[in-house]
Design a protein around this motif. Structure first.
Motif, PDB file in Angstrom:
ATOM      1  N   ASN A 189      86.457  67.996  90.892  1.00  0.00           N
ATOM      2  CA  ASN A 189      86.845  67.894  89.479  1.00  0.00           C
ATOM      3  C   ASN A 189      85.737  67.270  88.631  1.00  0.00           C
ATOM      4  O   ASN A 189      85.597  67.602  87.449  1.00  0.00           O
ATOM      5  CB  ASN A 189      88.149  67.108  89.337  1.00  0.00           C
ATOM      6  N   LEU A 190      84.959  66.368  89.234  1.00  0.00           N
ATOM      7  CA  LEU A 190      83.834  65.828  88.477  1.00  0.00           C
ATOM      8  C   LEU A 190      82.808  66.931  88.209  1.00  0.00           C
ATOM      9  O   LEU A 190      82.239  67.014  87.109  1.00  0.00           O
ATOM     10  CB  LEU A 190      83.170  64.665  89.213  1.00  0.00           C
ATOM     11  N   ASN A 191      82.571  67.761  89.193  1.00  0.00           N
ATOM     12  CA  ASN A 191      81.657  68.881  88.983  1.00  0.00           C
ATOM     13  C   ASN A 191      82.165  69.799  87.877  1.00  0.00           C
ATOM     14  O   ASN A 191      81.398  70.267  87.022  1.00  0.00           O
ATOM     15  CB  ASN A 191      81.490  69.668  90.282  1.00  0.00           C
ATOM     16  N   LEU A 192      83.480  70.019  87.866  1.00  0.00           N
ATOM     17  CA  LEU A 192      84.082  70.854  86.821  1.00  0.00           C
ATOM     18  C   LEU A 192      83.940  70.197  85.452  1.00  0.00           C
ATOM     19  O   LEU A 192      83.595  70.856  84.453  1.00  0.00           O
ATOM     20  CB  LEU A 192      85.558  71.091  87.146  1.00  0.00           C
ATOM     21  N   LEU A 193      84.200  68.894  85.394  1.00  0.00           N
ATOM     22  CA  LEU A 193      84.054  68.162  84.131  1.00  0.00           C
ATOM     23  C   LEU A 193      82.610  68.229  83.634  1.00  0.00           C
ATOM     24  O   LEU A 193      82.358  68.436  82.437  1.00  0.00           O
ATOM     25  CB  LEU A 193      84.484  66.704  84.313  1.00  0.00           C
ATOM     26  N   ASN A 194      81.668  68.061  84.560  1.00  0.00           N
ATOM     27  CA  ASN A 194      80.257  68.127  84.189  1.00  0.00           C
ATOM     28  C   ASN A 194      79.898  69.488  83.595  1.00  0.00           C
ATOM     29  O   ASN A 194      79.080  69.583  82.670  1.00  0.00           O
ATOM     30  CB  ASN A 194      79.373  67.833  85.399  1.00  0.00           C
ATOM     31  N   THR A 195      80.499  70.539  84.121  1.00  0.00           N
ATOM     32  CA  THR A 195      80.255  71.886  83.603  1.00  0.00           C
ATOM     33  C   THR A 195      80.734  72.004  82.161  1.00  0.00           C
ATOM     34  O   THR A 195      80.055  72.586  81.299  1.00  0.00           O
ATOM     35  CB  THR A 195      80.961  72.931  84.485  1.00  0.00           C
ATOM     36  N   HIS A 196      81.896  71.429  81.884  1.00  0.00           N
ATOM     37  CA  HIS A 196      82.416  71.440  80.517  1.00  0.00           C
ATOM     38  C   HIS A 196      81.542  70.604  79.588  1.00  0.00           C
ATOM     39  O   HIS A 196      81.313  70.980  78.424  1.00  0.00           O
ATOM     40  CB  HIS A 196      83.853  70.931  80.487  1.00  0.00           C
ATOM     41  N   ILE A 197      81.070  69.460  80.093  1.00  0.00           N
ATOM     42  CA  ILE A 197      80.201  68.603  79.278  1.00  0.00           C
ATOM     43  C   ILE A 197      78.901  69.337  78.948  1.00  0.00           C
ATOM     44  O   ILE A 197      78.410  69.290  77.808  1.00  0.00           O
ATOM     45  CB  ILE A 197      79.907  67.281  80.008  1.00  0.00           C
ATOM     46  N   LEU A 198      78.359  70.033  79.932  1.00  0.00           N
ATOM     47  CA  LEU A 198      77.139  70.800  79.714  1.00  0.00           C
ATOM     48  C   LEU A 198      77.340  71.844  78.611  1.00  0.00           C
ATOM     49  O   LEU A 198      76.459  72.057  77.763  1.00  0.00           O
ATOM     50  CB  LEU A 198      76.707  71.469  81.016  1.00  0.00           C
ATOM     51  N   ALA A 199      78.519  72.452  78.611  1.00  0.00           N
ATOM     52  CA  ALA A 199      78.825  73.476  77.607  1.00  0.00           C
ATOM     53  C   ALA A 199      78.936  72.871  76.207  1.00  0.00           C
ATOM     54  O   ALA A 199      78.725  73.571  75.203  1.00  0.00           O
ATOM     55  CB  ALA A 199      80.119  74.197  77.982  1.00  0.00           C
ATOM     56  N   LEU A 200      79.250  71.578  76.122  1.00  0.00           N
ATOM     57  CA  LEU A 200      79.365  70.924  74.810  1.00  0.00           C
ATOM     58  C   LEU A 200      77.999  70.704  74.161  1.00  0.00           C
ATOM     59  O   LEU A 200      77.918  70.499  72.945  1.00  0.00           O
ATOM     60  CB  LEU A 200      80.087  69.587  74.955  1.00  0.00           C
ATOM     61  N   GLY A 201      76.949  70.724  74.974  1.00  0.00           N
ATOM     62  CA  GLY A 201      75.595  70.570  74.437  1.00  0.00           C
ATOM     63  C   GLY A 201      75.408  69.246  73.731  1.00  0.00           C
ATOM     64  O   GLY A 201      75.857  68.186  74.195  1.00  0.00           O
ATOM     65  N   ASN A 202      74.761  69.280  72.573  1.00  0.00           N
ATOM     66  CA  ASN A 202      74.433  68.059  71.832  1.00  0.00           C
ATOM     67  C   ASN A 202      75.658  67.353  71.271  1.00  0.00           C
ATOM     68  O   ASN A 202      75.573  66.188  70.859  1.00  0.00           O
ATOM     69  CB  ASN A 202      73.472  68.394  70.686  1.00  0.00           C
ATOM     70  N   LEU A 203      76.802  68.032  71.263  1.00  0.00           N
ATOM     71  CA  LEU A 203      78.031  67.411  70.778  1.00  0.00           C
ATOM     72  C   LEU A 203      78.440  66.239  71.673  1.00  0.00           C
ATOM     73  O   LEU A 203      79.044  65.269  71.216  1.00  0.00           O
ATOM     74  CB  LEU A 203      79.151  68.451  70.715  1.00  0.00           C
ATOM     75  N   TYR A 204      78.086  66.353  72.963  1.00  0.00           N
ATOM     76  CA  TYR A 204      78.393  65.263  73.908  1.00  0.00           C
ATOM     77  C   TYR A 204      77.231  64.269  73.847  1.00  0.00           C
ATOM     78  O   TYR A 204      76.172  64.492  74.432  1.00  0.00           O
ATOM     79  CB  TYR A 204      78.572  65.806  75.322  1.00  0.00           C
ATOM     80  N   ASN A 205      77.425  63.168  73.142  1.00  0.00           N
ATOM     81  CA  ASN A 205      76.342  62.202  72.917  1.00  0.00           C
ATOM     82  C   ASN A 205      76.900  60.781  72.910  1.00  0.00           C
ATOM     83  O   ASN A 205      76.892  60.082  71.896  1.00  0.00           O
ATOM     84  CB  ASN A 205      75.644  62.511  71.580  1.00  0.00           C
TER      85      ASN A 205
END
Length: 244
Positions: A18-34
């Motif tokens: 699930n952490l790997n899955l969460l990381n994938t979603h965070i990556l998709a957020l791009g610069n929005l995740y800051n």
């Protein structure tokens, strides 16, 4: 990742996946995740995933030798009660055996048979707790020691020399050797497994920067930057991280 059917291992692996899955979603957020909190930066979360994945692999690789050792010990100890019941009958018909000698034999047999089931945790579950393991190991050690007493009793009984192989003293000496070897094998394979499990558990649950807490903190941050009605928000909300 290697698979393991134990419920606890599924739980550990699920948190890691699930952490790997969460990381994938965070990556998709791009610069929005800051996030201002550096602990939940994507690079740190990815490293936490890599560490936990590797440590879970270590546990998975060490589990089969331990499971095999437990099964081999079980194969040696399980028939003992039946064998000892038959031995009593063979001993009873020995020429010159007294009631006192038979009673002494039965006392020893009861000690070998009389380990409470609740004391023996013959489990291959890698999360079986250390206290239960120690009690179990001690119980097997005691049974093996009592087998040595049984052999000495047979050796000191005049006329005890049955023709049947299964009742001979040499047969019981061989059983004792097997009991010692299989019990030691369980101990030898348990120690590295337990150490690997402790390292893995520290990463996922126990450290101040453990995986579960970091992942839930990252989720909380994501909820501050996404609209609660968005598909991304709802998807991330479904990714669960649980302590044991």
């Amino acid at each position: 990742m290697s698979t393991n059917t134990s419920t606890s291992e599924v739980g550990h692996a699920k948190n890691i996946a699930n952490l790997n899955l969460l990381n994938t979603h965070i990556l998709a957020l791009g610069n929005l995740y800051n996030p201002a909190n550096s602990a939940i930066l994507l690079t740190n979360l990815q490293q936490k995933y890599n560490d936990a994945f590797t440590q879970q692999e270590d546990v998975n690789n060490l589990l089969p030798p331990y499971s095999q050792a437990v099964n081999e010990r079980q194969a040696i100890f399980k028939p003992l009660n039946r064998d000892l019941t038959k031995l009593r009958k063979a001993y009873k018909v020995t020429e010159g055996v007294t009631t006192a000698q038979l009673e002494d034999l039965m006392t020893i047999i009861r000690k070998i048979k009389g380990v409470r089931k609740t004391d023996i945790v013959d489990s291959t579950d890698p999360d079986s707790n250390q206290t239960n393991y120690s009690v179990s190991q001690m119980s097997y050690d005691q049974r093996t020691n009592n087998m040595e007493t049984l052999i000495a009793h047979l050796q000191n009984t005049p006329n005890y020399n049955p023709n049947e192989t299964e009742y001979k003293i040499k047969t019981y000496e061989d059983k004792k050797v097997q009991m010692l070897a299989t019990t030691q094998a369980v101990a030898d394979t348990y120690v590295p497994l337990n150490n690997a499990r402790s390292i893995r558990n520290n990463t996922i649950y126990n450290a101040s920067d453990n995986l579960v807490d970091l992942a839930n903190t990252a989720k909380d941050y994501i909820f501050t930057i996404l609209d609660s009605d968005s598909a991304q928000y709802r998807t991330v909300a479904k990714i669960k991280f649980k302590k044991r």
